[in-house]
Design a protein around this motif. Structure first.
Motif, mmCIF file in Angstrom:
data_model
loop_
_atom_site.group_PDB
_atom_site.id
_atom_site.type_symbol
_atom_site.label_atom_id
_atom_site.label_comp_id
_atom_site.label_asym_id
_atom_site.label_seq_id
_atom_site.Cartn_x
_atom_site.Cartn_y
_atom_site.Cartn_z
ATOM 1 N N ASN A 40 14.960 38.075 4.856
ATOM 2 C CA ASN A 40 15.017 36.840 5.655
ATOM 3 C C ASN A 40 15.827 37.064 6.922
ATOM 4 O OD1 ASN A 40 15.149 35.474 2.529
ATOM 5 N ND2 ASN A 40 13.635 34.653 3.949
ATOM 6 N N GLU A 44 14.473 36.495 10.746
ATOM 7 C CA GLU A 44 15.141 35.610 11.706
ATOM 8 C C GLU A 44 15.467 36.370 12.994
ATOM 9 O OE1 GLU A 44 16.113 31.695 12.563
ATOM 10 O OE2 GLU A 44 15.083 32.589 10.835
ATOM 11 N N ASN A 182 13.582 31.005 6.381
ATOM 12 C CA ASN A 182 12.254 31.348 6.898
ATOM 13 C C ASN A 182 11.401 31.981 5.807
ATOM 14 O OD1 ASN A 182 12.908 34.202 6.720
ATOM 15 N ND2 ASN A 182 14.062 33.967 8.619
#
Length: 265
Positions: A40, A44, A182
């Protein structure tokens, strides 16, 4: 915007077994993956790069086989990957690991942000990211589930037990992210080909690449943590579903609580 992402290759916890005599994880034959929340962090960083330009450098400390995780990061879109691997690093706890990663980050030309996953699924300490920030003397925000950047300011949504808080800080900053921040992308076909054909190579750094640093803080000598025992949790009690009307289920529940001496009347 130049971003560093710290990742760890971990055993797939669905396949983990414990050596009953040594109390250690059996890693041989167990598939390894990028720690999920570290992935993640990669996503990002890539999103911010797409929005603001710049570079994404992925950094990992581990044995030579950790190169596989870094190649996956390159296939996702990272610009550079560095593997810190040296016998001097062996046996490092979170304190030694964060020191080594901090020394490596200081050897990079510059950085605006550092992303780490909240915690690794094999150790669950959630300590390395915060310790890196302390070593570098930069602000940190943990448990991040949303990131917005404007000029030199970062606004983050930080999860709490009973809600969330919105914080602002300036660059450079270190953020540890949650899985909810996300949905990591799949590597592209071109990315996979480039990562495994030598088009983009994983750089290997040993202790000699970290400059004039205190190597007594590496490995076992720099690790005050001692693991007393490692074990697989057991589930000895089973759930019981009560049947009947709401009133009947309430009476059954009260009887059960009395049997277990949770309530006395």
């Amino acid at each position: 915007m130049d971003i560093v992402v710290c990742v760890k290759q971990v055993p797939d916890t669905n396949e983990v077994k414990i050596d009953p005599e040594e109390g250690t994880l059996i890693r041989e034959g167990v598939p390894s993956i990028i720690n999920p929340e570290d992935k993640n962090g990669i996503e990002e960083a890539l999103k911010l790069k797409e929005e603001f330009g710049g570079t994404v450098t992925v950094l990992s400390m581990g044995p030579p086989q950790a190169e596989k995780a870094l190649k996956e990061a390159l296939a996702m879109g990272a610009d550079e990957a560095i593997l810190l691997s040296d016998k001097a690093f062996a046996g490092s706890d979170t304190l030694a690991t964060s020191y080594i990663l901090s020394c490596a980050i200081e050897q990079l030309d510059d950085f605006d942000m550092i992303f780490c996953g909240r915690q690794a699924i094999d150790g669950d300490t959630a300590q390395v990211g915060s310790q890196i920030a302390e070593n570098l003397g930069i602000p940190q925000v943990t448990y991040v589930e949303d990131v917005k950047v404007e000029d030199n300011t970062v606004e983050v949504k930080r999860r709490l037990e009973d809600g969330y808080s919105v914080l602002e800080t300036s660059l450079p900053v270190l953020l540890t992210v949650l899985g909810e921040v996300n949905e990591p992308r799949y590597p592209s076909i071109k990315g996979i080909v480039d990562a495994h054909s030598g088009e983009t190579e994983v750089k290997k750094w040993g202790a000699n690449k970290l400059g004039d640093v205190d190597q007594s803080k590496f490995g076992l000598s720099g690790s005050p943590t001692q693991v007393h025992d490692t074990f697989v949790p057991t589930h000895e009690k089973k759930a019981e579903i009560l049947s009947g009307t709401p009133e009947e289920k309430a009476h059954k529940l009260i009887d059960k609580l009395k049997e277990e001496k949770v309530v006395s009347k």
